[in-house]
Scaffold this active site. Structure first.
Site, PDB file in Angstrom:
ATOM      1  CE1 TYR A 117      18.395  16.401 -27.564  1.00  0.00           C
ATOM      2  CE2 TYR A 117      18.281  15.055 -26.476  1.00  0.00           C
ATOM      3  CZ  TYR A 117      17.895  15.509 -27.297  1.00  0.00           C
ATOM      4  OH  TYR A 117      16.816  14.980 -28.381  1.00  0.00           O
ATOM      5  CG  HIS A 172      20.774  15.936 -32.740  1.00  0.00           C
ATOM      6  ND1 HIS A 172      21.646  16.209 -31.588  1.00  0.00           N
ATOM      7  CD2 HIS A 172      18.944  15.052 -32.492  1.00  0.00           C
ATOM      8  CE1 HIS A 172      19.964  16.437 -31.181  1.00  0.00           C
ATOM      9  NE2 HIS A 172      18.969  16.158 -32.024  1.00  0.00           N
TER      10      HIS A 172
END
Length: 407
Positions: A117, A172
């Site tokens: 992110y 992830h």
């Protein structure tokens, strides 16, 4: 951009006696069976994570994971994808810093982040400047399963977030070879035993079942958490059964409001929202909570951040829950279908973030919340200029009213 209005309370009682008799719709904590070893097992004192002091705040219930660790079931998603380009990362991190401060001041104690992110530095500053002790915050980040050096990647996550331990680390995406993924998991297990991770998780592994099976067959420490796309139009019943019922792994939901498929505009959800005097967003999030899920909605707007967590003063009926379950469209309702195989998931490029610590950050963010309020009253009927600790009755500039809990 569509304006999101606060739900109108049916009755606002400002007298001392009447307003103190509001019904409590808080959800109870619940437990998974403890089957996995506790974190910090290779240390005499539990390692850095031993200082953790997670409590229920703002009505958010806790869940005991399968390793005995308690986690808040509602959190803030911190991704702001539109700002992830390298040219906007300074703006991105300043934005996320403000989001985190607003969330923690609104009662959130669970933050969902990821190294990809590109905002961990901003989240770290938000934690430091919020005034909330780090040990009272559940901090999640995510690592890619195909990175060449998972150990250095994990160390970088701690450095960017400015923390000594992480409460939860996910792989992830199940990207790369199965050997790559297991190598990453071994690093996570090592740090778990050292007390620098409190819980281990897998994200999006339902999109690559061979990777899920490989982890479950070869992991020494099985996952505590599984994160999936889930919302009313794609309720992911098979994935939820796989994780929660078959393996006693808690399910967390990313993108729980599903703007891409317009879940908030669904007629059923709109009708239920009108019946409760709530917004469609609050109905969707309450549905998640009553289903036993853990939603992590994101927003950059402090008022929306506060709105999202204000879901513990009402409850959906059994009939309303069934009505929402009936709108499930299965995979057709999903917004994202990522393919994996042995492909990588891009290369992470570390970034600098120049920021000066500002103790006044809380006040500046709090003013953004207060700007939308024309009147604020305490429960004893006094009108005040800013939100006070405890329950406030606020009248918005658009004429709606709302109860606001400040810790």
């Amino acid at each position: 951009m569509k304006t999101r209005l606060f739900g109108m309370l049916a009755v606002v009682l400002l007298s001392i006696g009447a307003s103190a008799q509001s019904e409590d719709y808080a959800l109870a904590n619940f437990d998974h069976e403890v089957t996995q070893p506790a974190p910090g097992g290779n240390t005499t004192d539990g390692g850095p994570q031993a200082v953790s002091n997670i409590k229920s705040v703002a009505g958010v219930p806790l869940v005991r994971l399968n390793n005995g660790v308690m986690m808040p079931r509602f959190g803030l998603g911190t991704q702001v994808q539109s700002m992830e380009n390298a040219s906007r990362r300074q703006e991105l991190n300043e934005t996320v810093r403000g989001m985190v401060i607003a969330a923690l001041q609104s009662g959130y104690r669970h933050l969902d982040d990821a190294m990809f992110y590109y905002n961990e530095r901003g989240a770290g500053w938000g934690i430091r400047e919020s005034g909330v002790p780090r040990e009272e915050i559940w901090v999640t980040s995510k690592i890619s399963g195909n990175l060449a050096d998972a150990q250095n990647s994990f160390n970088g996550m701690l450095e960017r977030l400015q923390v000594d331990y992480l409460d939860l680390v996910y792989i992830h995406h199940p990207a790369g070879t199965l050997a790559d993924i297991l190598t990453c998991w071994r690093v996570m297990e090592k740090e778990y035993k050292a007390g620098r991770i409190r819980a281990l998780g897998i994200s999006n592994f339902d999109n690559r079942m061979e990777a899920f099976n490989y982890i479950m067959e070869n992991a020494e420490i099985k996952p505590q958490m599984a994160q999936i796309e889930c919302h009313p139009l794609a309720q992911r019943k098979d994935a939820r059964q796989l994780y929660a019922e078959n393996y006693d792994v808690q399910v967390e939901c990313w993108y729980p409001l599903n703007h891409n498929r317009n879940d908030p505009n669904n007629t059923t959800i709109q009708q239920i929202a009108q019946a409760h005097g709530k917004t469609a967003y609050q109905i969707i999030l309450r549905w998640h909570m009553q289903e036993g899920l853990c939603p992590v909605p994101g927003s950059t707007n402090p008022a929306h951040i506060l709105e999202n967590i204000s879901i513990f003063d009402f409850a959906l009926t059994d009939a309303e829950m069934e009505a929402i379950r009936a709108i499930d469209r299965g995979d057709a309702g999903r917004s994202f279908r990522l393919g994996y195989g042995n492909n990588g998931f891009g290369n992470f490029q570390d970034y600098t973030y120049n920021h000066t610590f500002t103790p006044s950050a809380i006040e500046s963010v709090q003013s953004s919340i207060n700007d939308g309020m024309s009147q604020i009253h305490t429960l004893d009927g006094r009108q005040v200029s800013t939100l006070q600790k405890g329950i406030n009755i606020t009248r918005m500039n658009n004429g709606t009213t709302k109860k606001v809990l400040m810790k």
